[in-house]
Motif scaffolding. Sequence first.
Motif, mmCIF file in Angstrom:
data_model
loop_
_atom_site.group_PDB
_atom_site.id
_atom_site.type_symbol
_atom_site.label_atom_id
_atom_site.label_comp_id
_atom_site.label_asym_id
_atom_site.label_seq_id
_atom_site.Cartn_x
_atom_site.Cartn_y
_atom_site.Cartn_z
ATOM 1 N N PHE A 178 11.863 11.703 -19.966
ATOM 2 C CA PHE A 178 11.824 13.364 -21.383
ATOM 3 C C PHE A 178 11.687 12.924 -22.398
ATOM 4 O O PHE A 178 11.897 12.138 -23.732
ATOM 5 C CB PHE A 178 14.369 12.893 -21.468
ATOM 6 C CG PHE A 178 14.773 14.017 -22.028
ATOM 7 C CD1 PHE A 178 13.888 15.454 -21.412
ATOM 8 C CD2 PHE A 178 14.815 13.977 -23.086
ATOM 9 C CE1 PHE A 178 14.682 16.990 -22.246
ATOM 10 C CE2 PHE A 178 15.268 15.355 -24.524
ATOM 11 C CZ PHE A 178 15.495 16.381 -23.280
ATOM 12 N N GLY A 179 11.023 14.412 -23.029
ATOM 13 C CA GLY A 179 10.620 14.178 -24.151
ATOM 14 C C GLY A 179 9.143 13.880 -24.317
ATOM 15 O O GLY A 179 8.618 14.314 -25.620
ATOM 16 N N ASP A 180 8.651 13.594 -23.234
ATOM 17 C CA ASP A 180 6.631 12.337 -23.871
ATOM 18 C C ASP A 180 6.139 13.611 -23.237
ATOM 19 O O ASP A 180 6.656 14.568 -22.466
ATOM 20 C CB ASP A 180 6.376 11.568 -22.674
ATOM 21 C CG ASP A 180 7.546 10.220 -23.137
ATOM 22 O OD1 ASP A 180 8.170 10.608 -24.160
ATOM 23 O OD2 ASP A 180 7.373 8.987 -22.208
ATOM 24 N N VAL A 181 4.958 13.764 -24.149
ATOM 25 C CA VAL A 181 4.536 14.604 -24.374
ATOM 26 C C VAL A 181 3.227 14.459 -22.558
ATOM 27 O O VAL A 181 2.670 13.698 -23.293
ATOM 28 C CB VAL A 181 3.651 14.959 -25.596
ATOM 29 C CG1 VAL A 181 2.008 15.702 -24.989
ATOM 30 C CG2 VAL A 181 4.581 15.917 -26.487
ATOM 31 N N ALA A 182 2.957 15.039 -21.606
ATOM 32 C CA ALA A 182 1.980 15.321 -20.951
ATOM 33 C C ALA A 182 0.661 15.685 -20.997
ATOM 34 O O ALA A 182 -0.379 14.747 -20.973
ATOM 35 C CB ALA A 182 2.580 15.452 -18.839
ATOM 36 N N LEU A 183 0.723 16.057 -22.301
ATOM 37 C CA LEU A 183 -0.881 17.147 -22.367
ATOM 38 C C LEU A 183 -0.574 17.491 -23.119
ATOM 39 O O LEU A 183 -0.135 18.657 -23.268
ATOM 40 C CB LEU A 183 -1.066 17.888 -20.736
ATOM 41 C CG LEU A 183 -2.478 19.265 -20.914
ATOM 42 C CD1 LEU A 183 -3.474 17.912 -20.732
ATOM 43 C CD2 LEU A 183 -2.623 19.573 -19.968
ATOM 44 N N GLU A 184 -1.256 17.794 -24.402
ATOM 45 C CA GLU A 184 -1.311 18.232 -25.194
ATOM 46 C C GLU A 184 -2.903 18.744 -25.624
ATOM 47 O O GLU A 184 -3.964 17.968 -25.863
ATOM 48 C CB GLU A 184 -0.723 17.427 -26.490
ATOM 49 C CG GLU A 184 -1.264 18.305 -27.836
ATOM 50 C CD GLU A 184 -0.656 17.123 -29.374
ATOM 51 O OE1 GLU A 184 -1.269 17.694 -30.436
ATOM 52 O OE2 GLU A 184 -0.908 15.225 -28.828
ATOM 53 N N ILE A 185 -3.133 20.112 -25.260
ATOM 54 C CA ILE A 185 -4.333 20.747 -26.123
ATOM 55 C C ILE A 185 -4.429 22.000 -27.162
ATOM 56 O O ILE A 185 -3.669 22.582 -27.373
ATOM 57 C CB ILE A 185 -4.270 21.958 -24.725
ATOM 58 C CG1 ILE A 185 -4.353 21.075 -23.536
ATOM 59 C CG2 ILE A 185 -6.114 22.591 -24.817
ATOM 60 C CD1 ILE A 185 -4.190 22.215 -22.413
ATOM 61 N N PRO A 186 -5.793 21.016 -28.581
ATOM 62 C CA PRO A 186 -5.690 22.134 -29.470
ATOM 63 C C PRO A 186 -6.213 23.373 -29.249
ATOM 64 O O PRO A 186 -6.525 23.954 -28.174
ATOM 65 C CB PRO A 186 -6.871 20.714 -30.194
ATOM 66 C CG PRO A 186 -7.614 20.150 -28.960
ATOM 67 C CD PRO A 186 -7.011 19.881 -27.920
ATOM 68 N N ILE A 187 -5.906 24.094 -30.262
ATOM 69 C CA ILE A 187 -6.573 26.142 -30.125
ATOM 70 C C ILE A 187 -7.831 25.734 -29.605
ATOM 71 O O ILE A 187 -8.287 26.440 -28.617
ATOM 72 C CB ILE A 187 -5.702 26.249 -31.095
ATOM 73 C CG1 ILE A 187 -4.261 26.429 -30.922
ATOM 74 C CG2 ILE A 187 -6.514 27.369 -31.021
ATOM 75 C CD1 ILE A 187 -3.935 27.418 -32.642
ATOM 76 N N SER A 188 -8.358 24.887 -30.250
ATOM 77 C CA SER A 188 -10.424 25.211 -30.214
ATOM 78 C C SER A 188 -10.645 25.113 -28.257
ATOM 79 O O SER A 188 -11.643 25.375 -28.700
ATOM 80 C CB SER A 188 -10.703 23.662 -30.914
ATOM 81 O OG SER A 188 -10.541 23.268 -30.228
ATOM 82 N N SER A 189 -9.282 24.053 -27.781
ATOM 83 C CA SER A 189 -10.211 24.090 -26.430
ATOM 84 C C SER A 189 -9.182 25.121 -24.920
ATOM 85 O O SER A 189 -9.711 24.896 -24.173
ATOM 86 C CB SER A 189 -9.849 22.558 -25.945
ATOM 87 O OG SER A 189 -10.261 21.886 -26.846
ATOM 88 N N ILE A 190 -8.695 26.272 -26.054
ATOM 89 C CA ILE A 190 -8.125 27.374 -25.307
ATOM 90 C C ILE A 190 -8.739 27.880 -24.759
ATOM 91 O O ILE A 190 -9.304 29.693 -26.313
ATOM 92 C CB ILE A 190 -6.532 27.428 -25.633
ATOM 93 C CG1 ILE A 190 -5.784 26.415 -25.478
ATOM 94 C CG2 ILE A 190 -6.156 28.630 -24.875
ATOM 95 C CD1 ILE A 190 -4.418 26.499 -26.421
ATOM 96 N N ILE A 191 -9.325 28.571 -24.054
ATOM 97 C CA ILE A 191 -9.702 30.103 -23.624
ATOM 98 C C ILE A 191 -8.695 31.271 -24.321
ATOM 99 O O ILE A 191 -7.657 31.351 -22.782
ATOM 100 C CB ILE A 191 -10.793 30.004 -22.251
ATOM 101 C CG1 ILE A 191 -11.162 29.149 -21.829
ATOM 102 C CG2 ILE A 191 -11.064 31.695 -21.523
ATOM 103 C CD1 ILE A 191 -12.055 29.401 -20.946
ATOM 104 N N SER A 192 -9.116 31.773 -24.771
ATOM 105 C CA SER A 192 -8.517 32.990 -25.488
ATOM 106 C C SER A 192 -8.864 34.009 -25.587
ATOM 107 O O SER A 192 -10.074 34.569 -25.691
ATOM 108 C CB SER A 192 -7.016 32.969 -26.470
ATOM 109 O OG SER A 192 -7.827 32.567 -27.677
ATOM 110 N N GLU A 193 -8.685 35.544 -26.196
ATOM 111 C CA GLU A 193 -9.192 36.596 -26.271
ATOM 112 C C GLU A 193 -9.969 36.342 -27.720
ATOM 113 O O GLU A 193 -11.473 37.369 -27.547
ATOM 114 C CB GLU A 193 -8.347 37.787 -26.595
ATOM 115 C CG GLU A 193 -7.691 37.425 -27.860
ATOM 116 C CD GLU A 193 -6.237 38.847 -28.068
ATOM 117 O OE1 GLU A 193 -6.429 39.370 -28.357
ATOM 118 O OE2 GLU A 193 -5.558 38.585 -26.786
#
Length: 541
Positions: A178-193
């Motif tokens: 519980f609470g462990d982060v399975a995945l963490e993605i920086p904003i720079s690797s997110i496809i946004s507008e």
Amino acid sequence: MSETTVELCLELSEDDPFYQHKKKLLSSKGLGVKETMSLSGPLSQELLNAALEKLLQFGRIVNLDKVEVYFGDDACTPAGVYSVRNEISALTWIFSLIPASSCKPQTLEAALREAVEVRIGEVVGAEEKEARVDDSYRCEKEIILVEWCQRNGVKTKLQIAQIDGYGRGAIATEDLKFGDVALEIPISSIISEEHVYNSDMHQILEKIDGMTSETMMLLWTMREKHNHESKFKPYFDSLQESFCTGLSFGVDAIMVLDGTLLLDEIMQSKEVLRERYNELIPLLSNHKNVFPPEMYTWEHYLWACELYYSNSIQIKFPDGKLKTCLIPVAGFLNHSTCPHIVKYGKVDLETSSLKFPVSRPCNRGEQCYLSYGNYSSSHLLTFYGFLPKGDNPYDIIPLDVDVIHDDDDDDDEDMESESSWTTHMLRGTWLSSNHNIFHYGLPTPLLNYLRRAHGLVHHSETDLWENLEVEMGVLENLKSTFDDMMQNLGDADSMDRENVEWDVEMAMEFKERQRKIVSSILDSCSAGIKMVQEAITKPPV
């Protein structure tokens, strides 16, 4: 354990859209909308369990969603559990209430946290087992994507694999608690507008009336997919060439769905998409250098729509704005009604990254599930292209009803709570824990609505016993409605599923699930009619 006192303030927000309904449920448990729990240590295990049970009773009700509220205590198990989703949300909510200022061992706070974590570990999902990996499928493109992500700051404890019965999915590479982060993605690797705003197409699109950021992203994606110099090339390379959603159903599958509400949902959705496409393309035709016609065909448009429907996530950014985004790797997480990850969608301010923490343990080798939302199987099939494993508590059949208002009962809170439903619904009655007379496994709000429609305004047990003829009319009318629905669904399909196309097979499975739900409602109505007949013949002493 040191002598300490912990005060926990429990409150049902008045802004809750189901405030009156939840207030009534809390009252049935002997709880008010505001409760203060004062705990003094050291506590015996028995007292600690009793405190946690009271916290859970409050937390479960506070965290009920619309469907869970509607079916209420009729669907509550003897152990007090409404659903796996609700149980996880309630325990996570309790955990957030415990003061974090003192995390030292031997404190009351630490004992409470440990008790919550133990209870979280006891929440077992229906799909809790080691994933069966298809080793014959080589995940080369997926491996390249993960390596690219890691070079760009992504942290993951998940491995992408081909899983029997699911297609591609994400498997835990280590035990996650519980609470462990399975995945963490920086904003720079997110496809946004933001990528659209920085492209050459933005100055064209922003001048078009009614152009939304979501449509801009759709058009940007259609071109970016073919850009060999794209920063996100490993992501686009990892995507399938076709998305098998309900929007791609052929004529044979559509014919199988005859008699279902899903047929209308798919046809209306496809019509809307075609209208939007026909409106967009002429507006782009004067800018062929930016919008090459060969990249903006109907087939490419439908592909992009299905990509966003099935893979995009709404993210809340630090500026408070919600943006529809594509998240590399996260798109491989499959949905479950018993998810591991339920809290996500907000960029962490400290790390400028999007985190996916698990809300219940996921052991090494198990598939890690995400909650896409509280969706019906018809929605999941239309826009995501799959039917969830096991029973889906959100598979509801909506009923068109005329809302009944009785001004004489405005001051009655119970009546106000009951009559405030503007829509009514049913689902598989096997999900109900109460099949006794006046319940039958059917939702109480619907039964009370039908009773009012038959002239019975008050619904105390005494009123119901004194008006068994009304009860009989309610059940007979409901049975008649669903007899017609079952007739519209027709007999079970006799086609060999092994020799049909994927869309026909999925349509057949969906229709079979609908028959199962309707059949359970008819069985409950018949059993109810028999109970009422016996009660009329032999009234209670």
